[in-house]
Design a protein around this motif. Structure first.
Motif, PDB file in Angstrom:
ATOM      1  N   TYR A  73      -3.116  -9.659  11.840  1.00 44.56           N
ATOM      2  CA  TYR A  73      -1.949  -8.881  11.437  1.00 44.56           C
ATOM      3  C   TYR A  73      -1.200  -8.470  12.700  1.00 44.56           C
ATOM      4  CZ  TYR A  73      -4.654  -8.832   7.157  1.00 44.56           C
ATOM      5  OH  TYR A  73      -5.366  -9.211   6.062  1.00 44.56           O
ATOM      6  N   LEU A  74       0.058  -8.879  12.816  1.00 45.78           N
ATOM      7  CA  LEU A  74       0.819  -8.659  14.044  1.00 45.78           C
ATOM      8  C   LEU A  74       1.940  -7.639  13.902  1.00 45.78           C
ATOM      9  CD1 LEU A  74       1.004 -12.426  14.968  1.00 45.78           C
ATOM     10  CD2 LEU A  74      -0.468 -10.699  16.026  1.00 45.78           C
ATOM     11  N   GLY A  75       2.333  -7.334  12.680  1.00 45.70           N
ATOM     12  CA  GLY A  75       3.408  -6.372  12.458  1.00 45.70           C
ATOM     13  C   GLY A  75       3.475  -5.980  10.994  1.00 45.70           C
ATOM     14  N   ALA A  76       4.127  -4.871  10.730  1.00 43.82           N
ATOM     15  CA  ALA A  76       4.264  -4.375   9.359  1.00 43.82           C
ATOM     16  C   ALA A  76       5.231  -5.259   8.570  1.00 43.82           C
ATOM     17  CB  ALA A  76       4.771  -2.942   9.368  1.00 43.82           C
ATOM     18  N   VAL A  77       4.840  -5.571   7.334  1.00 45.49           N
ATOM     19  CA  VAL A  77       5.694  -6.317   6.412  1.00 45.49           C
ATOM     20  C   VAL A  77       6.181  -5.304   5.389  1.00 45.49           C
ATOM     21  CG1 VAL A  77       5.842  -8.255   4.806  1.00 45.49           C
ATOM     22  CG2 VAL A  77       4.274  -8.379   6.766  1.00 45.49           C
ATOM     23  N   LYS A  78       7.472  -4.987   5.438  1.00 44.85           N
ATOM     24  CA  LYS A  78       8.004  -3.893   4.640  1.00 44.85           C
ATOM     25  C   LYS A  78       8.369  -4.313   3.226  1.00 44.85           C
ATOM     26  CE  LYS A  78       9.437  -1.374   8.615  1.00 44.85           C
ATOM     27  NZ  LYS A  78      10.271  -1.449   9.745  1.00 44.85           N
ATOM     28  N   GLN A  79       8.111  -3.399   2.296  1.00 42.86           N
ATOM     29  CA  GLN A  79       8.487  -3.605   0.904  1.00 42.86           C
ATOM     30  C   GLN A  79       9.981  -3.881   0.823  1.00 42.86           C
ATOM     31  OE1 GLN A  79       7.215  -0.474  -1.757  1.00 42.86           O
ATOM     32  NE2 GLN A  79       8.988  -0.793  -3.067  1.00 42.86           N
ATOM     33  N   GLN A  95       0.850  -1.188   0.000  1.00 40.11           N
ATOM     34  CA  GLN A  95       0.000   0.000   0.000  1.00 40.11           C
ATOM     35  C   GLN A  95       0.892   1.247   0.000  1.00 40.11           C
ATOM     36  OE1 GLN A  95       1.196   0.863   2.978  1.00 40.11           O
ATOM     37  NE2 GLN A  95       0.061  -0.067   4.670  1.00 40.11           N
ATOM     38  N   SER A  96       0.302   2.414   0.124  1.00 42.43           N
ATOM     39  CA  SER A  96       1.035   3.680  -0.044  1.00 42.43           C
ATOM     40  C   SER A  96       2.100   3.930   1.017  1.00 42.43           C
ATOM     41  CB  SER A  96       0.049   4.854  -0.074  1.00 42.43           C
ATOM     42  OG  SER A  96      -0.656   4.919   1.161  1.00 42.43           O
ATOM     43  N   LEU A  97       2.048   3.227   2.135  1.00 39.16           N
ATOM     44  CA  LEU A  97       3.061   3.396   3.185  1.00 39.16           C
ATOM     45  C   LEU A  97       4.278   2.494   2.980  1.00 39.16           C
ATOM     46  CD1 LEU A  97       0.703   3.585   6.300  1.00 39.16           C
ATOM     47  CD2 LEU A  97       1.814   5.490   5.094  1.00 39.16           C
ATOM     48  N   GLY A  98       4.274   1.735   1.880  1.00 36.67           N
ATOM     49  CA  GLY A  98       5.406   0.854   1.591  1.00 36.67           C
ATOM     50  C   GLY A  98       5.384  -0.435   2.403  1.00 36.67           C
TER      51      GLY A  98
END
Length: 197
Positions: free
Chosen positions: A108-114, A63-66
């Motif tokens: 969802y437990l944490g951000a998955v970064k690009q 998404q837009s936050l990467g």
């Protein structure tokens, strides 16, 4: 016939994924994700059947936050756990299909970064002729530092990080023979009943 050894399981898993990635005339939902997947491991013993995938998180999945989009996360789990069903398939049993989703619950437990790579670990918790229940977790694969071993079940370098998402998935078999039998039983049980709608 379902694979009886872990070596057969891995061979089948890779063949099924390869076939899905190259379906003729299919350009639908999830194909772009499937083309990024690779099978790292597959086991049928000891314990329940398991399959592990790796996947690079590309810009198109974010998404837009990467960060990996929630819908993409759900689709990744759906595809991986559906392919894992090849470990129980046999003549007349979950044959030639991955069933349809009955439930798909993602936490969802944490951000998955690009730009990172993730590992999706799937387990077939239980199954019968018509239904199966699976669970999976998604972990980041962190870059390997000197002195650290590689991630178990992961072909590339790196160690497994924390769990970033978890999923439970209920599936229903859609074998033509099973559906035909179920439809016949349903028609017999509901014969003469009137709808309340």
């Amino acid at each position: 016939m379902a694979p009886s050894t872990n070596s057969e399981a891995l061979t089948r898993a890779r063949a099924v994924l390869h076939a899905f990635q190259r379906l003729p005339n299919y350009v639908g939902w999830g194909l772009d994700i499937a083309k990024l997947l690779s099978v790292s491991s597959a086991t049928v013993s000891p314990g329940p059947p398991t399959m592990t995938f790796t996947l690079p998180i590309t810009h198109s999945l974010c998404q837009s936050l990467g960060q990996l989009h929630g819908g993409a996360t759900a689709t990744i789990f759906d595809i991986c756990m559906s392919i894992a069903l090849c470990l129980i398939q046999g003549p007349g049993f979950w044959e030639n299909n991955w069933g349809v989703s009955r439930t798909l619950n993602v936490t969802y437990l944490g951000a998955v970064k690009q730009g990172c790579t993730v590992q999706v670990e799937c387990e077939i918790v239980g199954y019968g002729r018509r239904m199966a229940h699976l669970r999976a977790v998604m972990r980041a694969v962190e870059e390997e530092k000197e002195g650290q071993g590689k991630a178990e079940g992961h072909e590339g370098g790196g160690k497994l990080g924390k769990i970033l998402a978890a999923c439970e998935h209920g599936k229903v078999a859609m074998d033509p023979k099973s559906v035909e039998v179920s439809d016949k039983v349903y028609r017999e049980k509901t014969k003469g009943m009137k709808s309340k709608l």
